[in-house]
Design an enzyme around this catalytic site. Structure first.
Site, PDB file in Angstrom:
ATOM      1  N   LYS A 175       0.503  -0.266  16.697  1.00  0.00           N
ATOM      2  CA  LYS A 175      -0.245  -0.182  15.440  1.00  0.00           C
ATOM      3  C   LYS A 175      -1.699  -0.564  15.668  1.00  0.00           C
ATOM      4  CE  LYS A 175      -0.444  -0.957  10.547  1.00  0.00           C
ATOM      5  NZ  LYS A 175       0.220  -1.347   9.300  1.00  0.00           N
ATOM      6  N   LYS A 207      -4.594  -3.347   5.357  1.00  0.00           N
ATOM      7  CA  LYS A 207      -4.377  -2.750   4.031  1.00  0.00           C
ATOM      8  C   LYS A 207      -3.816  -3.832   3.117  1.00  0.00           C
ATOM      9  CE  LYS A 207      -3.446   2.120   5.041  1.00  0.00           C
ATOM     10  NZ  LYS A 207      -2.433   3.202   4.909  1.00  0.00           N
ATOM     11  N   HIS A 241       7.738   8.833   5.632  1.00  0.00           N
ATOM     12  CA  HIS A 241       7.330   8.179   4.392  1.00  0.00           C
ATOM     13  C   HIS A 241       7.165   9.135   3.209  1.00  0.00           C
ATOM     14  CE1 HIS A 241       6.981   4.665   6.862  1.00  0.00           C
ATOM     15  NE2 HIS A 241       6.523   3.916   5.862  1.00  0.00           N
ATOM     16  N   HIS A 299       9.252   7.828   0.354  1.00  0.00           N
ATOM     17  CA  HIS A 299       8.647   7.363  -0.902  1.00  0.00           C
ATOM     18  C   HIS A 299       9.294   8.041  -2.107  1.00  0.00           C
ATOM     19  CE1 HIS A 299       4.667   5.872   1.074  1.00  0.00           C
ATOM     20  NE2 HIS A 299       5.581   4.910   1.019  1.00  0.00           N
ATOM     21  N   ARG A 329      -4.116   7.538  11.884  1.00  0.00           N
ATOM     22  CA  ARG A 329      -3.320   6.480  11.248  1.00  0.00           C
ATOM     23  C   ARG A 329      -2.214   7.061  10.364  1.00  0.00           C
ATOM     24  NH1 ARG A 329      -5.507   0.683   8.685  1.00  0.00           N
ATOM     25  NH2 ARG A 329      -3.443  -0.059   8.104  1.00  0.00           N
ATOM     26  N   ASN A 367       2.915   7.189   8.871  1.00  0.00           N
ATOM     27  CA  ASN A 367       3.675   7.586   7.688  1.00  0.00           C
ATOM     28  C   ASN A 367       4.873   8.469   8.027  1.00  0.00           C
ATOM     29  OD1 ASN A 367       1.941   6.236   5.929  1.00  0.00           O
ATOM     30  ND2 ASN A 367       0.534   7.959   5.862  1.00  0.00           N
ATOM     31  N   GLU A 382      11.171   0.453  10.730  1.00  0.00           N
ATOM     32  CA  GLU A 382       9.757   0.591  11.119  1.00  0.00           C
ATOM     33  C   GLU A 382       9.594   0.351  12.626  1.00  0.00           C
ATOM     34  OE1 GLU A 382       7.603   1.681   8.896  1.00  0.00           O
ATOM     35  OE2 GLU A 382       8.129   0.893   6.910  1.00  0.00           O
ATOM     36  N   GLU A 415      -7.758   5.375   7.967  1.00  0.00           N
ATOM     37  CA  GLU A 415      -6.823   6.478   7.809  1.00  0.00           C
ATOM     38  C   GLU A 415      -7.509   7.788   7.428  1.00  0.00           C
ATOM     39  OE1 GLU A 415      -2.998   5.441   6.163  1.00  0.00           O
ATOM     40  OE2 GLU A 415      -2.637   7.524   5.587  1.00  0.00           O
ATOM     41  N   HIS A 441      12.733  -0.456   1.254  1.00  0.00           N
ATOM     42  CA  HIS A 441      11.744   0.460   1.836  1.00  0.00           C
ATOM     43  C   HIS A 441      12.203   1.000   3.191  1.00  0.00           C
ATOM     44  CE1 HIS A 441       7.888   2.172   2.947  1.00  0.00           C
ATOM     45  NE2 HIS A 441       7.917   1.462   4.070  1.00  0.00           N
ATOM     46  N   ARG A 493     -15.931 -12.517  -3.559  1.00  0.00           N
ATOM     47  CA  ARG A 493     -16.283 -11.290  -2.821  1.00  0.00           C
ATOM     48  C   ARG A 493     -15.800 -11.294  -1.380  1.00  0.00           C
ATOM     49  NH1 ARG A 493     -20.919 -12.350  -5.585  1.00  0.00           N
ATOM     50  NH2 ARG A 493     -21.160 -11.061  -7.442  1.00  0.00           N
TER      51      ARG A 493
HETATM   52  N1  LIG Z   1      -0.193  -3.453   4.006  1.00  0.00           N
HETATM   53  C1  LIG Z   1       0.514  -2.603   4.708  1.00  0.00           C
HETATM   54  O1  LIG Z   1       0.028  -1.989   5.661  1.00  0.00           O
HETATM   55  C2  LIG Z   1       1.961  -2.418   4.370  1.00  0.00           C
HETATM   56  C3  LIG Z   1       2.786  -1.705   5.228  1.00  0.00           C
HETATM   57  C4  LIG Z   1       4.128  -1.600   4.918  1.00  0.00           C
HETATM   58  C5  LIG Z   1       4.630  -2.179   3.765  1.00  0.00           C
HETATM   59  N2  LIG Z   1       3.788  -2.854   2.935  1.00  0.00           N
HETATM   60  C6  LIG Z   1       4.299  -3.509   1.718  1.00  0.00           C
HETATM   61  O2  LIG Z   1       5.215  -4.514   2.113  1.00  0.00           O
HETATM   62  C7  LIG Z   1       6.107  -4.762   1.026  1.00  0.00           C
HETATM   63  C8  LIG Z   1       7.508  -4.911   1.574  1.00  0.00           C
HETATM   64  O3  LIG Z   1       7.518  -5.987   2.489  1.00  0.00           O
HETATM   65  P1  LIG Z   1       8.861  -6.767   2.842  1.00  0.00           P
HETATM   66  O4  LIG Z   1       9.937  -5.808   3.151  1.00  0.00           O
HETATM   67  O5  LIG Z   1       8.487  -7.789   3.844  1.00  0.00           O
HETATM   68  O6  LIG Z   1       9.269  -7.379   1.433  1.00  0.00           O
HETATM   69  P2  LIG Z   1       9.136  -8.847   0.790  1.00  0.00           P
HETATM   70  O7  LIG Z   1       7.865  -9.481   1.078  1.00  0.00           O
HETATM   71  O8  LIG Z   1       9.514  -8.651  -0.631  1.00  0.00           O
HETATM   72  O9  LIG Z   1      10.304  -9.647   1.523  1.00  0.00           O
HETATM   73  C9  LIG Z   1      11.654  -9.247   1.348  1.00  0.00           C
HETATM   74  C10 LIG Z   1      12.518 -10.400   0.820  1.00  0.00           C
HETATM   75  O10 LIG Z   1      12.755 -11.326   1.884  1.00  0.00           O
HETATM   76  C11 LIG Z   1      12.420 -12.655   1.483  1.00  0.00           C
HETATM   77  N3  LIG Z   1      11.971 -13.313   2.705  1.00  0.00           N
HETATM   78  C12 LIG Z   1      10.801 -13.111   3.342  1.00  0.00           C
HETATM   79  N4  LIG Z   1      10.787 -13.785   4.503  1.00  0.00           N
HETATM   80  C13 LIG Z   1      11.964 -14.446   4.589  1.00  0.00           C
HETATM   81  C14 LIG Z   1      12.546 -15.293   5.563  1.00  0.00           C
HETATM   82  N5  LIG Z   1      11.925 -15.555   6.719  1.00  0.00           N
HETATM   83  N6  LIG Z   1      13.772 -15.791   5.319  1.00  0.00           N
HETATM   84  C15 LIG Z   1      14.455 -15.483   4.177  1.00  0.00           C
HETATM   85  N7  LIG Z   1      13.949 -14.666   3.225  1.00  0.00           N
HETATM   86  C16 LIG Z   1      12.730 -14.156   3.433  1.00  0.00           C
HETATM   87  C17 LIG Z   1      11.394 -12.492   0.409  1.00  0.00           C
HETATM   88  O11 LIG Z   1      11.368 -13.595  -0.447  1.00  0.00           O
HETATM   89  C18 LIG Z   1      11.873 -11.214  -0.289  1.00  0.00           C
HETATM   90  O12 LIG Z   1      12.847 -11.540  -1.229  1.00  0.00           O
HETATM   91  C19 LIG Z   1       5.948  -3.615   0.064  1.00  0.00           C
HETATM   92  O13 LIG Z   1       5.263  -4.066  -1.079  1.00  0.00           O
HETATM   93  C20 LIG Z   1       5.103  -2.614   0.814  1.00  0.00           C
HETATM   94  O14 LIG Z   1       4.252  -1.854  -0.023  1.00  0.00           O
HETATM   95  C21 LIG Z   1       2.476  -2.989   3.218  1.00  0.00           C
HETATM   96 ZN   LIG Z   2       6.796   1.814   5.813  1.00  0.00          ZN
END
Ligand SMILES: NC(=O)c1ccc[n+]([C@@H]2O[C@H](COP(=O)([O-])OP(=O)(O)OC[C@H]3O[C@@H](n4cnc5c(N)ncnc54)[C@H](O)[C@@H]3O)[C@@H](O)[C@H]2O)c1
Ligand SMILES: [Zn+2]
Length: 379
Positions: free
Chosen positions: A238, A155, A259, A263, A252, A256, A197, A248, A277, A133
């Site tokens: 942020k 999030k 987005h 999306h 917040r 987006n 971003e 949100e 993304h 939990r």
């Molecule tokens: N929680 C939130 O507020 C929020 C906000 C925006 C996006 N997201 C989520 O984030 C995700 C996308 O995140 P991302 O773009 O970081 O993708 P990711 O975590 O898939 O990383 C991208 C790629 O880079 C590689 N990688 C990561 N760090 C590395 C490093 N230092 N050196 C070499 N390779 C590395 C990973 O293995 C992966 O293949 C999505 O699922 C999205 O929904 C969440």
């Molecule tokens: Zn985004």
């Protein structure tokens, strides 16, 4: 490369506080900070054990250093390594991560460490929110996107076969350690996508920062001091929005910007590596500025300036350059309508009255969007 730290030494860090009352935490930003992870955790939760959740790619580059830092601080840790990519934000991987956390005897008072990009942060954060939990967790973001966006704000979640991020929880970390040197191993394309971003923070609410980015983006990409500065500005931006609107219900939503269009384009590309993304968000922000200009909200030259900067760093800004391939207007409109920001037939978009002046418009006529996209697709 960053200078190694002596045991227990705290690297020079920029600290951005996230003011959320009893859930307040710090974001520490700086080159070489991973070496201080153990000391920082020990200072916050003396005696806690850790389970590090990461993916195989990040593990190859940075897991040994993370473990060494914990060991140096006398912290016992287990490792939980999942495949890289969005596919790991699944029920199956979530189950495996939870079971491994339990098997590692991580209990209330112990910690989960999310070492990776947004995928790992969302997955490990949701496992932390769920096991027993709720366990405390620390974010160690390793992508630019994660350092400026996903690791901050609480999030967490995974994807449903019916849609992205549909299963999740708000669960704030107790600490974020953003070591900007970890980004040196990130593929250029991922770095550039994360930059969308970064630019977003300027475009939505900080015109001076946007102007600064126009002058300093190259140093940011090269790993100079501009990188720390920009990440700190984004985290401050942020953090202040999240502190005012954690769940949100209002402001917040400005995060987006780009987005809704973005999306739809990501969904059209099947959330695959064809369109990252951040690339989708670059296209989406260019469309949001263009649409705002068409509505007479912003001068065309101002919209062009926003787009020109995104194009200058190598991000896509025209639908014809969409690496994911752009579908026809009917499919695009379907995907936009499926987006979560639809209320009673009207569409909600984040629009702009200028660079740094975004606002929520919740009464956009779908016919107007269709006409706009039809023009864009024929351009
Ligand atoms: N929680 C939130 O507020 C929020 C906000 C925006 C996006 N997201 C989520 O984030 C995700 C996308 O995140 P991302 O773009 O970081 O993708 P990711 O975590 O898939 O990383 C991208 C790629 O880079 C590689 N990688 C990561 N760090 C590395 C490093 N230092 N050196 C070499 N390779 C590395 C990973 O293995 C992966 O293949 C999505 O699922 C999205 O929904 C969440
Ligand atoms: Zn985004």
């Amino acid at each position: 490369m960053s200078a190694p730290l002596r045991q227990g030494e705290l690297a020079e860090a920029t600290v951005v506080p996230v003011a959320l009352g009893e859930r307040a935490y710090d974001i520490a930003i700086g080159r070489g900070l991973l070496a201080s992870l153990g000391a920082r955790i020990k200072a916050l939760r003396p005696g806690a054990k850790c389970a590090i959740v990461t993916d195989t790619t990040v593990a190859r580059h940075h897991l040994a250093a993370a473990e060494a830092s914990l060991t140096a601080a006398g912290i016992a840790s287990a490792r939980i390594v999942v495949p890289p990519g969005e596919g790991s934000k699944s029920y199956a991987t979530f189950q495996q991560v939870c079971e491994q956390i339990i098997a590692a005897r991580i209990e209330r008072g112990d910690l989960i460490v999310a070492l990776g990009g947004g995928v790992i942060g969302d997955l490990a954060g949701f496992a932390a929110a769920s096991v027993r939990r709720g366990l405390d967790y620390v974010q160690v973001p390793t992508t630019l996107l994660a350092q400026v966006d996903s690791s901050v704000g609480g999030k967490t979640g995974i994807d449903s076969p019916l849609g992205k991020n549909l299963i999740g929880a708000f669960h704030q970390p107790i600490l974020v350690v953003a070591d900007t040197a970890l980004l040196d191993t990130l593929p250029k394309r991922d770095f550039r996508a994360g930059y969308a971003e970064v630019a977003k923070y300027g475009l939505l609410g900080d015109a001076a920062f946007f102007a600064w980015l126009e002058l300093n983006w190259q140093d940011l990409f090269a790993g100079g001091p501009a990188r720390e500065h920009a990440i700190a500005v984004c985290c401050r931006g942020k953090a202040s929005i999240v502190a005012r609107d954690e769940r949100e219900t209002g402001e917040r939503a400005l995060l987006n910007l780009g987005h809704t269009f973005g999306h739809a384009l990501e969904a059209a590309a099947g959330f695959s590596g064809r369109l990252l993304h951040g690339e989708a968000i670059s296209l989406g922000m260019a469309l949001a500025f263009d649409f705002s200009a068409r509505k007479g909200l912003i001068a065309a030259a101002e919209a062009e300036r926003a787009e020109a900067h995104l194009a200058a760093v190598g991000l896509p800004t025209h639908l014809k350059d969409n690496p994911g391939g752009t579908p026809g207007v009917d499919r695009l409109m379907d995907l936009i309508a499926q987006d979560k920001k639809v209320k009673r037939g009207a569409l909600t978009f984040i629009l702009v009255r200028g660079i740094g002046q975004a606002f929520v418009e919740s009464d956009v006529d779908p016919a107007e969007v269709r006409a706009f996209l039809t023009d864009k697709l024929s351009a």
